[in-house]
Design an enzyme around this catalytic site. Structure first.
Site, PDB file in Angstrom:
ATOM      1  N   GLU A  40      -9.864   6.487   4.068  1.00 40.61           N
ATOM      2  CA  GLU A  40      -9.549   7.113   2.793  1.00 40.61           C
ATOM      3  C   GLU A  40     -10.744   7.206   1.843  1.00 40.61           C
ATOM      4  O   GLU A  40     -10.904   8.214   1.156  1.00 40.61           O
ATOM      5  CB  GLU A  40      -8.414   6.330   2.096  1.00 40.61           C
ATOM      6  CG  GLU A  40      -7.163   6.180   2.938  1.00 40.61           C
ATOM      7  CD  GLU A  40      -6.480   7.516   3.198  1.00 40.61           C
ATOM      8  OE1 GLU A  40      -6.576   8.414   2.334  1.00 40.61           O
ATOM      9  OE2 GLU A  40      -5.850   7.674   4.247  1.00 40.61           O
TER      10      GLU A  40
ATOM     11  N   ILE B 151       0.857  -1.182   0.000  1.00 43.48           N
ATOM     12  CA  ILE B 151       0.000   0.000   0.000  1.00 43.48           C
ATOM     13  C   ILE B 151       0.893   1.232   0.000  1.00 43.48           C
ATOM     14  O   ILE B 151       1.758   1.384   0.870  1.00 43.48           O
ATOM     15  CB  ILE B 151      -0.925   0.013   1.232  1.00 43.48           C
ATOM     16  CG1 ILE B 151      -1.854  -1.212   1.204  1.00 43.48           C
ATOM     17  CG2 ILE B 151      -1.745   1.304   1.282  1.00 43.48           C
ATOM     18  CD1 ILE B 151      -2.631  -1.413   2.491  1.00 43.48           C
ATOM     19  N   PHE B 152       0.698   2.105  -0.992  1.00 45.95           N
ATOM     20  CA  PHE B 152       1.528   3.302  -1.128  1.00 45.95           C
ATOM     21  C   PHE B 152       0.861   4.488  -0.448  1.00 45.95           C
ATOM     22  O   PHE B 152      -0.275   4.853  -0.745  1.00 45.95           O
ATOM     23  CB  PHE B 152       1.761   3.619  -2.606  1.00 45.95           C
ATOM     24  CG  PHE B 152       2.531   4.891  -2.839  1.00 45.95           C
ATOM     25  CD1 PHE B 152       3.826   5.026  -2.371  1.00 45.95           C
ATOM     26  CD2 PHE B 152       1.959   5.957  -3.533  1.00 45.95           C
ATOM     27  CE1 PHE B 152       4.551   6.193  -2.583  1.00 45.95           C
ATOM     28  CE2 PHE B 152       2.669   7.130  -3.755  1.00 45.95           C
ATOM     29  CZ  PHE B 152       3.966   7.246  -3.288  1.00 45.95           C
ATOM     30  N   GLY B 153       1.578   5.097   0.500  1.00 43.74           N
ATOM     31  CA  GLY B 153       1.102   6.283   1.186  1.00 43.74           C
ATOM     32  C   GLY B 153       1.926   7.495   0.781  1.00 43.74           C
ATOM     33  O   GLY B 153       3.161   7.436   0.753  1.00 43.74           O
ATOM     34  N   TYR B 154       1.270   8.591   0.465  1.00 48.17           N
ATOM     35  CA  TYR B 154       1.963   9.807   0.035  1.00 48.17           C
ATOM     36  C   TYR B 154       1.457  11.035   0.785  1.00 48.17           C
ATOM     37  O   TYR B 154       1.943  12.146   0.557  1.00 48.17           O
ATOM     38  CB  TYR B 154       1.777  10.013  -1.472  1.00 48.17           C
ATOM     39  CG  TYR B 154       0.324  10.088  -1.889  1.00 48.17           C
ATOM     40  CD1 TYR B 154      -0.340  11.307  -1.950  1.00 48.17           C
ATOM     41  CD2 TYR B 154      -0.395   8.937  -2.179  1.00 48.17           C
ATOM     42  CE1 TYR B 154      -1.678  11.380  -2.311  1.00 48.17           C
ATOM     43  CE2 TYR B 154      -1.729   8.991  -2.542  1.00 48.17           C
ATOM     44  CZ  TYR B 154      -2.365  10.211  -2.606  1.00 48.17           C
ATOM     45  OH  TYR B 154      -3.693  10.277  -2.952  1.00 48.17           O
ATOM     46  N   GLY B 155       0.472  10.848   1.669  1.00 49.30           N
ATOM     47  CA  GLY B 155      -0.047  11.928   2.501  1.00 49.30           C
ATOM     48  C   GLY B 155       0.168  11.577   3.959  1.00 49.30           C
ATOM     49  O   GLY B 155       1.290  11.264   4.379  1.00 49.30           O
ATOM     50  N   SER B 156      -0.897  11.584   4.745  1.00 50.08           N
ATOM     51  CA  SER B 156      -0.759  11.299   6.178  1.00 50.08           C
ATOM     52  C   SER B 156      -0.306   9.868   6.454  1.00 50.08           C
ATOM     53  O   SER B 156       0.211   9.581   7.536  1.00 50.08           O
ATOM     54  CB  SER B 156      -2.084  11.567   6.902  1.00 50.08           C
ATOM     55  OG  SER B 156      -3.123  10.756   6.382  1.00 50.08           O
TER      56      SER B 156
END
EC number: 4.3.2.7
Length: 222
Positions: free
Chosen positions: A115, A35-40
């Site tokens: 999300e 799972i790619f996270g780019y915010g919080s």
């Protein structure tokens, strides 16, 4: 932040080009998911995971174009949070988390609320390049807010976005905290992790903050 120890490693001089002969590899465990996270998610995933890696995806740029009426804002004063914009020359840094076995269903159940239901995001498959092994890309799931969702705010001048961020607060905290934590993460990735949009908003906030509230209140927001 759970990923800080990974991010402390010496980064390459610049994100290496995507090797044409390589293809995103599937994890050997059929029950595993990245799972790619780019915010919080880069500092607060809030779900159990087996591994995490700092890296980047190509073909996307990060933008503060999504409205948030729960985590960082309210119905009357929506906050500004990030989404991914398709950009042929874009490069977005973040963290990929590996979930396995029972972690998969638990993580997806949690993220569906955080999300999708509360955030207005849809899922998209992206190619993630780990910072330490960019020649071994991974398939990852990313949550992306599109213009079709009702919370989408779209583009605005950096000064307008900064003003909105300074004014908003939600159940997860002040919108300014969200901005600064994301900026801190980018610094940990090294000089090659550029995000001009993020940097411009941080600069705008820095200019406005002394006039927006007294110094004591500004420090309390951070």
């Amino acid at each position: 932040m759970k990923q800080e120890s990974t991010a402390q490693k010496t980064p390459p001089a610049s994100p290496p080009p995507s090797p044409p002969a390589q293809h995103p590899r599937d994890d050997s465990d059929p029950q595993a998911l990245w799972i790619f996270g780019y915010g919080s998610l880069v500092w607060r995933p809030d779900f159990a995971y087996s591994d995490s890696r700092v890296g980047f995806v190509r073909g996307y740029s990060r933008r503060f174009w999504q409205g948030d009426t729960f985590h960082r804002g309210s119905d009357k004063m929506p906050g500004r949070v990030v989404t991914l914009l398709e950009d042929h020359e874009g490069c977005t840094w973040g963290v990929a988390y590996q979930v396995q076995g029972e972690q998969v269903s638990e993580a997806l159940k949690y993220l569906n609320v955080r999300e999708a239901v509360l955030g207005g995001y849809d899922t998209k498959e992206v190619t993630f390049y780990p910072q330490d092994t960019p020649d071994q890309p991974l398939k990852a799931l990313a949550y992306v807010a599109t213009p079709q969702n009702p919370g989408y705010l779209g583009p605005a001048p950096e000064e307008a976005i900064a003003t909105q961020i300074l004014a908003c607060r939600g159940f997860s905290g002040h919108n300014l905290e969200y901005l600064l934590r994301l900026a801190d993460f980018m610094q940990l990735c090294g000089p090659q992790a550029q995000d001009e949009h993020l940097a411009a908003i941080v600069d705008a906030v820095g200019t406005m903050l002394p006039c927006f509230c007294p110094t004591e209140q500004a420090l309390a927001l951070v």
